[in-house]
Design a protein around this motif. Structure first.
Motif, PDB file in Angstrom:
ATOM      1  N   GLU A  19      46.487 -61.352 -10.750  1.00 14.68           N
ATOM      2  CA  GLU A  19      46.374 -62.543  -9.915  1.00 14.68           C
ATOM      3  C   GLU A  19      46.299 -62.181  -8.436  1.00 14.68           C
ATOM      4  O   GLU A  19      45.735 -62.931  -7.634  1.00 14.68           O
ATOM      5  CB  GLU A  19      47.557 -63.476 -10.174  1.00 14.68           C
ATOM      6  CG  GLU A  19      47.486 -64.183 -11.524  1.00 14.68           C
ATOM      7  CD  GLU A  19      48.744 -64.956 -11.853  1.00 14.68           C
ATOM      8  OE1 GLU A  19      49.707 -64.896 -11.043  1.00 14.68           O
ATOM      9  OE2 GLU A  19      48.785 -65.604 -12.917  1.00 14.68           O
TER      10      GLU A  19
ATOM     11  N   GLU B 165      56.750 -58.380 -23.970  1.00 21.84           N
ATOM     12  CA  GLU B 165      55.510 -59.085 -24.297  1.00 21.84           C
ATOM     13  C   GLU B 165      54.523 -58.177 -25.027  1.00 21.84           C
ATOM     14  O   GLU B 165      53.863 -58.600 -25.985  1.00 21.84           O
ATOM     15  CB  GLU B 165      54.828 -59.622 -23.026  1.00 21.84           C
ATOM     16  CG  GLU B 165      55.675 -60.541 -22.179  1.00 21.84           C
ATOM     17  CD  GLU B 165      56.306 -59.844 -21.002  1.00 21.84           C
ATOM     18  OE1 GLU B 165      56.528 -60.499 -19.981  1.00 21.84           O
ATOM     19  OE2 GLU B 165      56.588 -58.626 -21.115  1.00 21.84           O
TER      20      GLU B 165
ATOM     21  N   LYS C 248      64.476 -61.436 -24.502  1.00 24.84           N
ATOM     22  CA  LYS C 248      63.282 -62.272 -24.641  1.00 24.84           C
ATOM     23  C   LYS C 248      62.414 -61.810 -25.809  1.00 24.84           C
ATOM     24  O   LYS C 248      62.095 -62.597 -26.712  1.00 24.84           O
ATOM     25  CB  LYS C 248      62.479 -62.237 -23.344  1.00 24.84           C
ATOM     26  CG  LYS C 248      61.190 -63.055 -23.378  1.00 24.84           C
ATOM     27  CD  LYS C 248      61.463 -64.535 -23.476  1.00 24.84           C
ATOM     28  CE  LYS C 248      60.191 -65.340 -23.362  1.00 24.84           C
ATOM     29  NZ  LYS C 248      60.407 -66.801 -23.483  1.00 24.84           N
TER      30      LYS C 248
ATOM     31  N   ARG D  36      66.524 -58.472 -20.408  1.00 22.73           N
ATOM     32  CA  ARG D  36      65.075 -58.422 -20.595  1.00 22.73           C
ATOM     33  C   ARG D  36      64.742 -58.302 -22.087  1.00 22.73           C
ATOM     34  O   ARG D  36      63.892 -59.032 -22.608  1.00 22.73           O
ATOM     35  CB  ARG D  36      64.484 -57.231 -19.839  1.00 22.73           C
ATOM     36  CG  ARG D  36      64.593 -57.311 -18.330  1.00 22.73           C
ATOM     37  CD  ARG D  36      64.066 -56.030 -17.702  1.00 22.73           C
ATOM     38  NE  ARG D  36      64.269 -55.992 -16.273  1.00 22.73           N
ATOM     39  CZ  ARG D  36      64.090 -54.890 -15.527  1.00 22.73           C
ATOM     40  NH1 ARG D  36      63.705 -53.763 -16.106  1.00 22.73           N
ATOM     41  NH2 ARG D  36      64.299 -54.935 -14.239  1.00 22.73           N
TER      42      ARG D  36
ATOM     43  N   THR E 261      51.377 -57.873 -20.125  1.00 19.55           N
ATOM     44  CA  THR E 261      52.768 -58.033 -19.720  1.00 19.55           C
ATOM     45  C   THR E 261      52.834 -59.011 -18.544  1.00 19.55           C
ATOM     46  O   THR E 261      51.823 -59.348 -17.926  1.00 19.55           O
ATOM     47  CB  THR E 261      53.375 -56.698 -19.272  1.00 19.55           C
ATOM     48  OG1 THR E 261      52.768 -56.305 -18.030  1.00 19.55           O
ATOM     49  CG2 THR E 261      53.147 -55.602 -20.312  1.00 19.55           C
ATOM     50  N   ARG E 262      54.029 -59.469 -18.257  1.00 20.88           N
ATOM     51  CA  ARG E 262      54.241 -60.356 -17.104  1.00 20.88           C
ATOM     52  C   ARG E 262      53.759 -59.694 -15.825  1.00 20.88           C
ATOM     53  O   ARG E 262      53.105 -60.330 -14.985  1.00 20.88           O
ATOM     54  CB  ARG E 262      55.723 -60.693 -17.017  1.00 20.88           C
ATOM     55  CG  ARG E 262      56.163 -61.409 -15.755  1.00 20.88           C
ATOM     56  CD  ARG E 262      57.610 -61.852 -15.878  1.00 20.88           C
ATOM     57  NE  ARG E 262      58.181 -62.252 -14.613  1.00 20.88           N
ATOM     58  CZ  ARG E 262      58.938 -61.470 -13.840  1.00 20.88           C
ATOM     59  NH1 ARG E 262      59.205 -60.229 -14.237  1.00 20.88           N
ATOM     60  NH2 ARG E 262      59.437 -61.908 -12.707  1.00 20.88           N
ATOM     61  N   TYR E 263      54.052 -58.410 -15.662  1.00 16.33           N
ATOM     62  CA  TYR E 263      53.643 -57.714 -14.445  1.00 16.33           C
ATOM     63  C   TYR E 263      52.133 -57.562 -14.375  1.00 16.33           C
ATOM     64  O   TYR E 263      51.527 -57.678 -13.307  1.00 16.33           O
ATOM     65  CB  TYR E 263      54.317 -56.338 -14.376  1.00 16.33           C
ATOM     66  CG  TYR E 263      55.777 -56.413 -14.010  1.00 16.33           C
ATOM     67  CD1 TYR E 263      56.175 -56.763 -12.730  1.00 16.33           C
ATOM     68  CD2 TYR E 263      56.767 -56.145 -14.949  1.00 16.33           C
ATOM     69  CE1 TYR E 263      57.514 -56.844 -12.385  1.00 16.33           C
ATOM     70  CE2 TYR E 263      58.105 -56.222 -14.618  1.00 16.33           C
ATOM     71  CZ  TYR E 263      58.477 -56.575 -13.334  1.00 16.33           C
ATOM     72  OH  TYR E 263      59.800 -56.665 -12.992  1.00 16.33           O
ATOM     73  N   GLU E 264      51.505 -57.312 -15.511  1.00 12.00           N
ATOM     74  CA  GLU E 264      50.053 -57.159 -15.527  1.00 12.00           C
ATOM     75  C   GLU E 264      49.381 -58.442 -15.044  1.00 12.00           C
ATOM     76  O   GLU E 264      48.454 -58.411 -14.226  1.00 12.00           O
ATOM     77  CB  GLU E 264      49.590 -56.816 -16.938  1.00 12.00           C
ATOM     78  CG  GLU E 264      48.123 -56.469 -17.043  1.00 12.00           C
ATOM     79  CD  GLU E 264      47.777 -55.858 -18.391  1.00 12.00           C
ATOM     80  OE1 GLU E 264      46.613 -55.459 -18.555  1.00 12.00           O
ATOM     81  OE2 GLU E 264      48.663 -55.763 -19.266  1.00 12.00           O
ATOM     82  N   LYS E 265      49.827 -59.578 -15.541  1.00 10.06           N
ATOM     83  CA  LYS E 265      49.268 -60.856 -15.110  1.00 10.06           C
ATOM     84  C   LYS E 265      49.481 -61.058 -13.609  1.00 10.06           C
ATOM     85  O   LYS E 265      48.585 -61.510 -12.895  1.00 10.06           O
ATOM     86  CB  LYS E 265      49.922 -61.995 -15.885  1.00 10.06           C
ATOM     87  CG  LYS E 265      49.572 -62.027 -17.366  1.00 10.06           C
ATOM     88  CD  LYS E 265      50.328 -63.153 -18.074  1.00 10.06           C
ATOM     89  CE  LYS E 265      50.026 -63.173 -19.559  1.00 10.06           C
ATOM     90  NZ  LYS E 265      50.801 -64.217 -20.272  1.00 10.06           N
ATOM     91  N   MET E 266      50.670 -60.716 -13.134  1.00 10.09           N
ATOM     92  CA  MET E 266      51.000 -60.896 -11.735  1.00 10.09           C
ATOM     93  C   MET E 266      50.110 -60.039 -10.839  1.00 10.09           C
ATOM     94  O   MET E 266      49.566 -60.506  -9.835  1.00 10.09           O
ATOM     95  CB  MET E 266      52.474 -60.547 -11.509  1.00 10.09           C
ATOM     96  CG  MET E 266      52.954 -60.734 -10.084  1.00 10.09           C
ATOM     97  SD  MET E 266      54.735 -60.375  -9.933  1.00 10.09           S
ATOM     98  CE  MET E 266      54.757 -58.604 -10.304  1.00 10.09           C
TER      99      MET E 266
ATOM    100  N   GLY F 179      60.506 -54.027 -20.629  1.00  9.67           N
ATOM    101  CA  GLY F 179      60.825 -55.270 -19.956  1.00  9.67           C
ATOM    102  C   GLY F 179      61.128 -56.383 -20.939  1.00  9.67           C
ATOM    103  O   GLY F 179      61.957 -56.257 -21.831  1.00  9.67           O
ATOM    104  N   ARG F 180      60.426 -57.496 -20.802  1.00  5.23           N
ATOM    105  CA  ARG F 180      60.650 -58.658 -21.663  1.00  5.23           C
ATOM    106  C   ARG F 180      60.015 -58.511 -23.045  1.00  5.23           C
ATOM    107  O   ARG F 180      60.158 -59.402 -23.880  1.00  5.23           O
ATOM    108  CB  ARG F 180      60.112 -59.914 -20.978  1.00  5.23           C
ATOM    109  CG  ARG F 180      60.831 -60.249 -19.673  1.00  5.23           C
ATOM    110  CD  ARG F 180      60.288 -61.524 -19.084  1.00  5.23           C
ATOM    111  NE  ARG F 180      60.992 -61.885 -17.862  1.00  5.23           N
ATOM    112  CZ  ARG F 180      60.765 -63.011 -17.174  1.00  5.23           C
ATOM    113  NH1 ARG F 180      59.864 -63.875 -17.609  1.00  5.23           N
ATOM    114  NH2 ARG F 180      61.432 -63.265 -16.075  1.00  5.23           N
TER     115      ARG F 180
END
Length: 221
Positions: free
Chosen positions: A206, A54, A80, A77, A198-203, A51-52
């Motif tokens: 949450e 991270e 970034k 992606r 990663t962005r998805y992990e944070k999402m 992905g991005r």
């Protein structure tokens, strides 16, 4: 195609941290990552569907004694993570733009020391099992590309994919599962990842999802 995306593609073409079609290294990198891209002999770590980037960039920051390659087909992606690697001077981070199905065209047998599969598409629909990144055909590719004693790390929020993967691995004699948890951030290993998400992990976190984690490898033939 939007102007913003076109500009990102232009920057990818100029960025030495990106290996993609049209660049000289694209056709000669297989078996030569450390020689041609990194110019050292450090262990090689690859993240699939990065992905991005991270996670690839985060690991590169933490482990300057290893080389990291993030793999993804989406150039917008990869832009970034590769831009961050360039701006920070992270010479141990690179990104490969290709389909994961083509992985063996860009890495030689035994070239990879560690492999990360982070939050892949769970492919939940009936008939899509063979497209999952932990399906048998992908596992066989990983087995060929990993060095002796190489490890695979798998993280997902998806319970169905996690159970599919654990059951499949348990049924295969040549697989050794070294670590397994359905709640990574309550496990003894959480600090080893240095809080890199990663962005998805944070999402997903949450939303209250627990993060599942596996570490496994292959036994000798």
């Amino acid at each position: 195609m939007g102007r913003k995306k076109l500009e990102r593609f232009r920057q990818n073409e100029a960025n030495p941290h990106v290996v993609q079609a049209g660049k000289a290294l694209f056709d000669s990198i297989r078996g030569n990552w450390n020689k041609l891209q990194f110019q050292n002999n450090k262990p090689l770590v690859v993240e699939l569907a990065c992905g991005r980037g991270e996670f690839t960039v985060g690991l590169a920051r933490q482990y300057p004694d290893r080389n990291f390659v993030g793999v993804d087909i989406k150039g917008s992606r990869i832009w970034k993570g590769s831009s961050q690697a360039y701006s920070e001077g992270l010479d141990n981070a690179a990104f490969l733009r290709t389909q994961i199905e083509q992985l063996d065209k860009f890495f030689a047998e035994g070239e990879i020391d560690e492999l990360w599969i982070t939050f892949p598409d769970p492919r939940p629909r009936e008939g899509e099992e063979k497209k999952r990144l932990t399906a048998p055909r992908f596992l066989e590719t990983y087995r060929q590309l990993l060095s002796k004693g190489g490890r695979i790390h798998f993280k997902t929020d998806n319970t169905g994919l996690f159970h599919y993967t654990t059951e499949l691995l348990a049924s295969m004699e040549q697989i050794r599962i070294e670590r397994k948890t359905e709640d990574f951030y309550r496990s003894p290993w959480k600090d080893e990842h240095h809080g890199i998400m990663t962005r998805y992990e944070k999402m997903f976190m949450e939303k209250g999802e627990t993060i599942k984690y596996l570490e496994f490898g292959f036994t000798a033939d």
